[in-house]
Design a protein around this motif. Structure first.
Motif, PDB file in Angstrom:
ATOM      1  N   TYR A 140       0.852  -1.187   0.000  1.00  0.00           N
ATOM      2  CA  TYR A 140       0.000   0.000   0.000  1.00  0.00           C
ATOM      3  C   TYR A 140       0.889   1.240   0.000  1.00  0.00           C
ATOM      4  O   TYR A 140       1.104   1.880   1.025  1.00  0.00           O
ATOM      5  N   VAL A 141       1.391   1.581  -1.172  1.00  0.00           N
ATOM      6  CA  VAL A 141       2.388   2.632  -1.328  1.00  0.00           C
ATOM      7  C   VAL A 141       1.826   3.996  -0.963  1.00  0.00           C
ATOM      8  O   VAL A 141       2.506   4.802  -0.328  1.00  0.00           O
ATOM      9  N   LYS A 142       0.587   4.278  -1.325  1.00  0.00           N
ATOM     10  CA  LYS A 142       0.013   5.599  -1.040  1.00  0.00           C
ATOM     11  C   LYS A 142      -0.049   5.861   0.459  1.00  0.00           C
ATOM     12  O   LYS A 142       0.336   6.927   0.919  1.00  0.00           O
ATOM     13  N   ALA A 143      -0.539   4.906   1.213  1.00  0.00           N
ATOM     14  CA  ALA A 143      -0.614   5.074   2.667  1.00  0.00           C
ATOM     15  C   ALA A 143       0.784   5.196   3.259  1.00  0.00           C
ATOM     16  O   ALA A 143       1.011   5.983   4.182  1.00  0.00           O
ATOM     17  N   PHE A 144       1.712   4.440   2.713  1.00  0.00           N
ATOM     18  CA  PHE A 144       3.094   4.477   3.171  1.00  0.00           C
ATOM     19  C   PHE A 144       3.705   5.859   2.933  1.00  0.00           C
ATOM     20  O   PHE A 144       4.309   6.454   3.824  1.00  0.00           O
ATOM     21  N   VAL A 145       3.515   6.404   1.739  1.00  0.00           N
ATOM     22  CA  VAL A 145       4.071   7.706   1.395  1.00  0.00           C
ATOM     23  C   VAL A 145       3.414   8.815   2.216  1.00  0.00           C
ATOM     24  O   VAL A 145       4.089   9.725   2.697  1.00  0.00           O
ATOM     25  N   VAL A 146       2.099   8.732   2.400  1.00  0.00           N
ATOM     26  CA  VAL A 146       1.395   9.760   3.178  1.00  0.00           C
ATOM     27  C   VAL A 146       1.879   9.759   4.625  1.00  0.00           C
ATOM     28  O   VAL A 146       2.075  10.826   5.216  1.00  0.00           O
ATOM     29  N   SER A 147       2.091   8.591   5.201  1.00  0.00           N
ATOM     30  CA  SER A 147       2.569   8.551   6.586  1.00  0.00           C
ATOM     31  C   SER A 147       3.976   9.133   6.706  1.00  0.00           C
ATOM     32  O   SER A 147       4.287   9.809   7.683  1.00  0.00           O
ATOM     33  N   LYS A 148       4.823   8.893   5.707  1.00  0.00           N
ATOM     34  CA  LYS A 148       6.175   9.468   5.743  1.00  0.00           C
ATOM     35  C   LYS A 148       6.133  10.975   5.517  1.00  0.00           C
ATOM     36  O   LYS A 148       6.915  11.720   6.115  1.00  0.00           O
ATOM     37  N   MET A 149       5.223  11.451   4.661  1.00  0.00           N
ATOM     38  CA  MET A 149       5.081  12.891   4.449  1.00  0.00           C
ATOM     39  C   MET A 149       4.581  13.568   5.724  1.00  0.00           C
ATOM     40  O   MET A 149       4.998  14.677   6.043  1.00  0.00           O
ATOM     41  N   PHE A 150       3.700  12.891   6.466  1.00  0.00           N
ATOM     42  CA  PHE A 150       3.218  13.423   7.735  1.00  0.00           C
ATOM     43  C   PHE A 150       4.366  13.563   8.727  1.00  0.00           C
ATOM     44  O   PHE A 150       4.488  14.579   9.423  1.00  0.00           O
ATOM     45  N   LEU A 151       5.229  12.561   8.778  1.00  0.00           N
ATOM     46  CA  LEU A 151       6.387  12.614   9.679  1.00  0.00           C
ATOM     47  C   LEU A 151       7.328  13.748   9.282  1.00  0.00           C
ATOM     48  O   LEU A 151       7.816  14.487  10.143  1.00  0.00           O
ATOM     49  N   ILE A 152       7.560  13.924   7.995  1.00  0.00           N
ATOM     50  CA  ILE A 152       8.425  15.007   7.522  1.00  0.00           C
ATOM     51  C   ILE A 152       7.817  16.367   7.858  1.00  0.00           C
ATOM     52  O   ILE A 152       8.525  17.295   8.262  1.00  0.00           O
ATOM     53  N   MET A 153       6.497  16.485   7.721  1.00  0.00           N
ATOM     54  CA  MET A 153       5.825  17.740   8.041  1.00  0.00           C
ATOM     55  C   MET A 153       5.965  18.068   9.531  1.00  0.00           C
ATOM     56  O   MET A 153       6.242  19.211   9.903  1.00  0.00           O
ATOM     57  N   ILE A 154       5.799  17.069  10.384  1.00  0.00           N
ATOM     58  CA  ILE A 154       5.954  17.281  11.824  1.00  0.00           C
ATOM     59  C   ILE A 154       7.378  17.737  12.138  1.00  0.00           C
ATOM     60  O   ILE A 154       7.587  18.693  12.901  1.00  0.00           O
ATOM     61  N   LEU A 155       8.358  17.062  11.546  1.00  0.00           N
ATOM     62  CA  LEU A 155       9.755  17.428  11.804  1.00  0.00           C
ATOM     63  C   LEU A 155      10.087  18.809  11.258  1.00  0.00           C
ATOM     64  O   LEU A 155      10.861  19.550  11.868  1.00  0.00           O
ATOM     65  N   PHE A 156       9.518  19.197  10.129  1.00  0.00           N
ATOM     66  CA  PHE A 156       9.738  20.526   9.570  1.00  0.00           C
ATOM     67  C   PHE A 156       9.192  21.600  10.499  1.00  0.00           C
ATOM     68  O   PHE A 156       9.852  22.611  10.762  1.00  0.00           O
ATOM     69  N   ILE A 157       7.989  21.378  11.023  1.00  0.00           N
ATOM     70  CA  ILE A 157       7.391  22.338  11.956  1.00  0.00           C
ATOM     71  C   ILE A 157       8.229  22.439  13.223  1.00  0.00           C
ATOM     72  O   ILE A 157       8.512  23.540  13.710  1.00  0.00           O
ATOM     73  N   LEU A 158       8.655  21.299  13.762  1.00  0.00           N
ATOM     74  CA  LEU A 158       9.474  21.316  14.972  1.00  0.00           C
ATOM     75  C   LEU A 158      10.829  21.975  14.732  1.00  0.00           C
ATOM     76  O   LEU A 158      11.325  22.701  15.589  1.00  0.00           O
ATOM     77  N   PHE A 159      11.422  21.726  13.566  1.00  0.00           N
ATOM     78  CA  PHE A 159      12.707  22.349  13.259  1.00  0.00           C
ATOM     79  C   PHE A 159      12.582  23.865  13.228  1.00  0.00           C
ATOM     80  O   PHE A 159      13.405  24.579  13.802  1.00  0.00           O
ATOM     81  N   ASN A 160      11.543  24.369  12.578  1.00  0.00           N
ATOM     82  CA  ASN A 160      11.356  25.822  12.514  1.00  0.00           C
ATOM     83  C   ASN A 160      11.049  26.414  13.884  1.00  0.00           C
ATOM     84  O   ASN A 160      11.490  27.518  14.197  1.00  0.00           O
ATOM     85  N   MET A 161      10.312  25.682  14.683  1.00  0.00           N
ATOM     86  CA  MET A 161      10.012  26.160  16.021  1.00  0.00           C
ATOM     87  C   MET A 161      11.296  26.233  16.864  1.00  0.00           C
ATOM     88  O   MET A 161      11.573  27.240  17.513  1.00  0.00           O
ATOM     89  N   TYR A 162      12.101  25.175  16.819  1.00  0.00           N
ATOM     90  CA  TYR A 162      13.337  25.171  17.598  1.00  0.00           C
ATOM     91  C   TYR A 162      14.386  26.109  17.026  1.00  0.00           C
ATOM     92  O   TYR A 162      15.242  26.598  17.757  1.00  0.00           O
ATOM     93  N   LYS A 163      14.358  26.364  15.729  1.00  0.00           N
ATOM     94  CA  LYS A 163      15.273  27.343  15.146  1.00  0.00           C
ATOM     95  C   LYS A 163      14.991  28.725  15.722  1.00  0.00           C
ATOM     96  O   LYS A 163      15.909  29.500  15.993  1.00  0.00           O
ATOM     97  N   THR A 164      13.721  29.031  15.965  1.00  0.00           N
ATOM     98  CA  THR A 164      13.359  30.304  16.588  1.00  0.00           C
ATOM     99  C   THR A 164      13.803  30.335  18.048  1.00  0.00           C
ATOM    100  O   THR A 164      14.301  31.344  18.535  1.00  0.00           O
ATOM    101  N   VAL A 165      13.647  29.227  18.738  1.00  0.00           N
ATOM    102  CA  VAL A 165      14.058  29.157  20.139  1.00  0.00           C
ATOM    103  C   VAL A 165      15.574  29.297  20.256  1.00  0.00           C
ATOM    104  O   VAL A 165      16.076  29.960  21.158  1.00  0.00           O
ATOM    105  N   TYR A 166      16.322  28.701  19.335  1.00  0.00           N
ATOM    106  CA  TYR A 166      17.777  28.729  19.368  1.00  0.00           C
ATOM    107  C   TYR A 166      18.370  29.968  18.716  1.00  0.00           C
ATOM    108  O   TYR A 166      19.579  30.050  18.551  1.00  0.00           O
ATOM    109  N   ALA A 167      17.580  30.936  18.328  1.00  0.00           N
ATOM    110  CA  ALA A 167      18.075  32.121  17.624  1.00  0.00           C
ATOM    111  C   ALA A 167      19.201  32.789  18.422  1.00  0.00           C
ATOM    112  O   ALA A 167      19.015  33.220  19.559  1.00  0.00           O
ATOM    113  N   GLY A 168      20.375  32.859  17.823  1.00  0.00           N
ATOM    114  CA  GLY A 168      21.514  33.524  18.448  1.00  0.00           C
ATOM    115  C   GLY A 168      22.248  32.691  19.478  1.00  0.00           C
ATOM    116  O   GLY A 168      23.211  33.159  20.074  1.00  0.00           O
TER     117      GLY A 168
END
Length: 117
Positions: free
Chosen positions: A18-46
């Motif tokens: 079930y490739v579609k479900a597999f790809v969607v779940s990995k895209m969801f994980l990437i989206m979560i990590l992208f949001i967390l990275f941007n949030m922590y980049k703001t916290v770590y500013a400077g």
């Protein structure tokens, strides 16, 4: 014991099929990590580190913990649903342990999700 390895391999193949479900779940994980990275980049500013954790170390930690969290399987929910709709009778007639069947079936799903995250 060989029959339980067959259950794991069947679960692995069905999750890959079930490739579609597999790809969607990995895209969801990437989206979560992208949001967390941007949030922590703001916290770590400077700052290079906070409490001896650099942003790279924190992102490795977040990636591993999110991969574990996204790949977990609620076996108790699956068994509860089978008991409610009566489909557990089919699995109880098989010459395998009912609980071990669900355990190894879930292990196949967990293995494919963790190692591809």
């Amino acid at each position: 014991m060989n029959k339980y390895f067959i259950i794991i391999s069947t679960s692995l193949r069905s999750n890959i099929y079930y490739v579609k479900a597999f790809v969607v779940s990995k895209m969801f994980l990437i989206m979560i990590l992208f949001i967390l990275f941007n949030m922590y980049k703001t916290v770590y500013a400077g700052k290079s580190s906070i409490d001896s954790f650099s942003i790279i170390m924190l992102m490795y930690y977040m990636a591993i913990s999110e991969a574990i969290e996204v790949s977990k399987v609620n076996i108790h929910k699956i068994i509860s649903d089978e008991v409610k709709d009566g489909s557990c009778a089919y699995n109880l007639l098989r010459p395998i342990n009912y609980l071990l069947y669900h355990y190894f079936n879930s292990m196949g799903s967990i293995l494919i999700n963790i190692f591809t995250s």
